[in-house]
Design a protein around this motif. Structure first.
Motif, PDB file in Angstrom:
ATOM      1  N   ARG A  70       0.844  -1.195   0.000  1.00 40.66           N
ATOM      2  CA  ARG A  70       0.000   0.000   0.000  1.00 40.66           C
ATOM      3  C   ARG A  70       0.879   1.245   0.000  1.00 40.66           C
ATOM      4  NH1 ARG A  70      -4.909   0.417   3.988  1.00 40.66           N
ATOM      5  NH2 ARG A  70      -5.837  -0.600   2.153  1.00 40.66           N
ATOM      6  N   THR A 122       0.608   5.129   0.541  1.00 44.81           N
ATOM      7  CA  THR A 122      -0.317   6.106   1.101  1.00 44.81           C
ATOM      8  C   THR A 122      -0.193   7.436   0.355  1.00 44.81           C
ATOM      9  OG1 THR A 122       1.287   6.899   2.735  1.00 44.81           O
ATOM     10  CG2 THR A 122      -0.066   4.998   3.357  1.00 44.81           C
ATOM     11  N   THR A 164      -7.667   3.917  -4.164  1.00 45.21           N
ATOM     12  CA  THR A 164      -8.723   4.198  -3.203  1.00 45.21           C
ATOM     13  C   THR A 164      -8.627   5.682  -2.869  1.00 45.21           C
ATOM     14  OG1 THR A 164      -7.428   3.829  -1.191  1.00 45.21           O
ATOM     15  CG2 THR A 164      -8.335   1.878  -2.285  1.00 45.21           C
ATOM     16  N   LYS A 198      -7.570   7.178  -0.434  1.00 45.62           N
ATOM     17  CA  LYS A 198      -6.414   7.576   0.373  1.00 45.62           C
ATOM     18  C   LYS A 198      -5.124   6.850   0.031  1.00 45.62           C
ATOM     19  CE  LYS A 198      -8.983   9.008   4.497  1.00 45.62           C
ATOM     20  NZ  LYS A 198      -9.141   8.818   5.955  1.00 45.62           N
ATOM     21  N   SER A 219      -6.239   0.714   8.287  1.00 41.48           N
ATOM     22  CA  SER A 219      -6.217   2.008   7.583  1.00 41.48           C
ATOM     23  C   SER A 219      -5.105   2.897   8.118  1.00 41.48           C
ATOM     24  CB  SER A 219      -7.576   2.705   7.721  1.00 41.48           C
ATOM     25  OG  SER A 219      -7.896   2.877   9.094  1.00 41.48           O
ATOM     26  N   HIS A 228      -1.924   5.270   7.966  1.00 40.48           N
ATOM     27  CA  HIS A 228      -1.420   6.179   6.937  1.00 40.48           C
ATOM     28  C   HIS A 228      -0.251   7.015   7.444  1.00 40.48           C
ATOM     29  CE1 HIS A 228      -4.633   5.371   4.029  1.00 40.48           C
ATOM     30  NE2 HIS A 228      -5.439   5.324   5.070  1.00 40.48           N
TER      31      HIS A 228
END
Length: 479
Positions: free
Chosen positions: A30, A32, A236, A238, A268, A270
């Protein structure tokens, strides 16, 4: 609706579900918003340099000027002195990709002019300043048949709201009478050239760079890791998420994994620029791959025992627990061969990584002619926990073994009480076997990183069914 129609409908529904069911990843990456912002800074700096190298064509035409008549003009040797992109933003757009927005950009050019009307000819130079340039680019992310990421620019728009031209020379005043015509032409040329250059930079540079993501990585001469994308990266609101296969395999023979990865309940978080989710599937395929490759077999001889351990690996020592050894094989050196009858299966939970491996330990006497005489076969099991960290872009770790439990599986020297040799086995395990395993784990496994990316500010957290690693990134330029 008849029975046949119902059957057809059910069949169609089943087919649709099969086609739309996504493969769960064994490994997730992921990026961010903070990571995207950093990537955008690097990309914009490169794009500025590329735009400053724009080659602009010569411009010529005819224009009618009041009280002068038809004027033929030529603009040549247009040179961009610089191109500035002071304000930019990258935004994930769900189901589309990444949108890069650039505002209030400006550029400065110069060039030569030449004019002809009636019997008059003259030439000079000019300066041009382009202001309020707005650029919007959509980056679509995908994957090819090998699982490597791809990127394209399905949409690019550039708008210039202000162009100012200042002509010098004896007849510079004449150009200033029809500058609006020239400014319109220059605006259109620049808008087209900017998007052409953006598309070319994405294809030639960004596409080339993102394909440095390793689809497969060799760990050693026996084992590799498959980091291919199982689906195109998805944006997505974010973040940008990439689902990878995340599977270890034997280089000699790759066989199907007998279980599937579970869905990851990715948190979630970040705080960091990038996160890696390594599932229990990822780690368990490592156990399968190493087991199938025969890499989980270890031999222990007396030469491997550290000198500070007062222990001799021979039949005289073990005859204290197995008197028959002294009769059959008096004072002979011994060898142990440790192996796993099945691949170890570990569990990842909030408390960390743990597993209970079963290890078979076959003891041999080394005869005077160097042949091996089987003595006994022990089964060892115990609670093992792992400590995980990240170093130099690699997952590294070490194992800690709790109390070892012994049982006798086979014996060529008669029965005996294995609990009597518990302390000796503990010494062998802690002084020889465990250090060899930890030395291998300390070499680590490579994370799926793009070329010249360095990680810092590492975070390690355990969740149900996966390990979460967070980090900030820095791009290391060549040279």
């Amino acid at each position: 609706m008849g029975i046949q129609s119902v059957a057809v409908a059910c069949g169609a529904l089943t087919l649709c579900l099969a086609l739309t069911t996504a493969t769960n990843p064994g490994f997730v990456v992921r990026i961010t918003q903070a990571g995207l912002d950093y990537a955008q800074e690097q990309a914009i700096a490169s794009l500025e340099k590329k735009l400053a190298q724009l080659k602009l064509p010569d411009i010529s035409g005819d224009s009618r000027v009041l009280r002068v008549g038809k004027v033929h003009y030529e603009l040549s040797r247009l040179r961009l002195r610089d191109f500035h992109l002071p304000y930019s933003r990258i935004t994930p757009i769900s189901n589309k990709g990444l949108q890069v927005s650039i505002s209030n950009a400006f550029a400065e050019l110069d060039g030569d002019w030449r004019v002809k009307f009636l019997f008059v000819r003259d030439h000079g130079s000019f300066d041009l300043r382009v202001e309020n340039i707005y650029i919007k680019v959509l980056l679509r992310l995908g994957s090819d048949t090998t699982g490597k990421p791809t990127i394209s620019t399905p949409d690019c728009s550039a708008h210039i709201s202000k162009v100012r031209v200042l002509f010098s020379g004896k007849l510079g005043w004449l150009y200033n009478l029809f500058h609006s015509v020239i400014e319109r032409r220059l605006r259109k040329i620049l808008e087209d050239k900017v998007c052409d250059k953006v598309a070319m930079s994405v294809y030639n540079e960004l596409q080339t760079y993102i394909r440095t993501l390793p689809v497969t990585a060799s760990i050693d001469d026996k084992i590799g890791i498959d980091y291919s994308l199982v689906a195109p990266p998805r944006a997505t609101p974010k973040s940008l998420d990439a689902d990878l296969k995340g599977e270890f395999y034997s280089l000699a023979h790759r066989s199907p994994v007998p279980f599937s990865p579970l869905p990851l309940a990715f948190p979630s978080d970040h705080e960091r620029m990038v996160y890696f989710g390594a599932s229990s599937y990822f780690f368990n395929t490592a156990g399968i791959a190493y087991h199938e490759a025969g890499a989980l077999v270890f031999e222990i001889t007396e030469a491997m025992i550290p000198k500070d351990v007062e222990f001799k690996l021979n039949t005289s020592v073990f005859s204290a627990f197995i008197p028959q050894l002294e009769e059959k094989y008096p004072n002979m050196p011994m060898k142990f061969r440790a192996s796993t009858p099945t691949a170890p299966f570990l569990t990842v939970g909030e408390g960390g990584i743990s597993f209970q491996p079963i290890v078979d330990v076959q003891a041999y006497a080394i005869l005077p002619n160097s042949r091996l005489a089987p003595l006994f076969l022990l089964s060892l099991t115990g609670n093992v926990s792992a400590v995980i960290n990240v170093r130099s872009g690699r997952i590294v770790g070490s194992l800690d073994v709790g109390r070892i439990r012994l049982s006798l599986k086979d014996s060529a020297v008669g029965t005996f009480q294995v609990r009597m040799m518990q302390s000796l086995i503990n010494i062998l395990t802690s002084s020889t076997l465990l250090p060899r395993l930890n030395a291998r784990l300390d070499e680590g496994f490579p994370l799926p990183l793009l070329d010249r990316i360095q990680l810092s500010n590492i975070l390690v957290r355990f969740h149900q069914n996966f390990l979460l690693l967070g980090a900030d990134v820095r791009f290391q330029p060549r040279g």
